[in-house]
Design a protein around this motif. Structure first.
Motif, PDB file in Angstrom:
ATOM      1  N   LYS A  81     -49.436  20.478  19.417  1.00 51.09           N
ATOM      2  CA  LYS A  81     -50.439  19.944  20.336  1.00 51.09           C
ATOM      3  C   LYS A  81     -50.671  18.454  20.069  1.00 51.09           C
ATOM      4  O   LYS A  81     -50.773  17.657  21.006  1.00 51.09           O
ATOM      5  CB  LYS A  81     -51.751  20.721  20.192  1.00 51.09           C
ATOM      6  N   HIS A  84     -47.796  16.596  21.464  1.00 55.90           N
ATOM      7  CA  HIS A  84     -47.886  16.599  22.928  1.00 55.90           C
ATOM      8  C   HIS A  84     -48.937  15.598  23.407  1.00 55.90           C
ATOM      9  O   HIS A  84     -48.692  14.813  24.329  1.00 55.90           O
ATOM     10  CB  HIS A  84     -48.214  18.007  23.428  1.00 55.90           C
ATOM     11  N   LEU A  89     -43.992  14.881  23.224  1.00 53.79           N
ATOM     12  CA  LEU A  89     -43.398  16.130  23.696  1.00 53.79           C
ATOM     13  C   LEU A  89     -43.961  16.502  25.054  1.00 53.79           C
ATOM     14  O   LEU A  89     -45.147  16.295  25.325  1.00 53.79           O
ATOM     15  CB  LEU A  89     -43.700  17.282  22.723  1.00 53.79           C
ATOM     16  N   ASP A  90     -43.103  17.063  25.901  1.00 48.72           N
ATOM     17  CA  ASP A  90     -43.538  17.747  27.114  1.00 48.72           C
ATOM     18  C   ASP A  90     -43.605  19.220  26.773  1.00 48.72           C
ATOM     19  O   ASP A  90     -42.917  19.686  25.862  1.00 48.72           O
ATOM     20  CB  ASP A  90     -42.512  17.564  28.234  1.00 48.72           C
ATOM     21  N   ARG A  91     -44.413  19.970  27.514  1.00 50.08           N
ATOM     22  CA  ARG A  91     -44.467  21.404  27.268  1.00 50.08           C
ATOM     23  C   ARG A  91     -44.585  22.147  28.588  1.00 50.08           C
ATOM     24  O   ARG A  91     -45.113  21.630  29.574  1.00 50.08           O
ATOM     25  CB  ARG A  91     -45.602  21.772  26.327  1.00 50.08           C
ATOM     26  N   TYR A 100     -41.296  23.430  24.231  1.00 54.80           N
ATOM     27  CA  TYR A 100     -41.493  21.996  24.035  1.00 54.80           C
ATOM     28  C   TYR A 100     -40.175  21.265  24.198  1.00 54.80           C
ATOM     29  O   TYR A 100     -39.124  21.755  23.799  1.00 54.80           O
ATOM     30  CB  TYR A 100     -42.076  21.726  22.643  1.00 54.80           C
TER      31      TYR A 100
END
Length: 119
Positions: A81, A84, A89-91, A100
């Motif tokens: 988290k 992100h 990071l994209d999730r 991720y």
């Protein structure tokens, strides 16, 4: 007392005396990159980022990352988290799992700063 001069080849002179960056970082660049470096400063998060990047297709499920650490799943999720929220990071959620993916364009900012490329 003898004073000797150090003689350098042109290549040694460039390697020794060249600035590390082509230009100083702007305030805006520093504001953008500092949170990324702060998120990466934790060894667990740095390792998580490298595990996601090294995973097949550059994408990893939380379930794929848990076994690499002697940490609880909620702790791993917390670190993911943070990565992100820092924008590294994209999730995406698929059913009960969260996947991720590395944001390569953001890592480019960090790599450019570390590699000495002025942006």
């Amino acid at each position: 007392m003898s004073k000797s001069l150090l003689t350098l080849t042109p290549v040694e002179t460039v390697a020794c005396c060249s600035p590390l960056m082509t230009e100083a970082m702007s305030s805006e660049q520093a504001e953008r990159i500092a949170p990324l470096l702060k998120a990466l400063a934790d060894p667990v998060r740095l390792r998580l980022l490298s595990l996601v990047a090294a995973h097949a297709d550059g994408e990893a499920c939380v379930c794929d990352l848990n076994d690499a650490f002697e940490l609880s799943q909620p702790t791993i999720s917390h670190h993911l988290k943070v990565l992100h929220e820092a924008g590294l990071l994209d999730r995406s959620k698929r059913g009960t799992w969260v996947y991720y993916r590395i944001k390569a364009e953001v890592l480019g900012d960090v790599a450019g700063m570390i590699g000495g490329v002025g942006r």
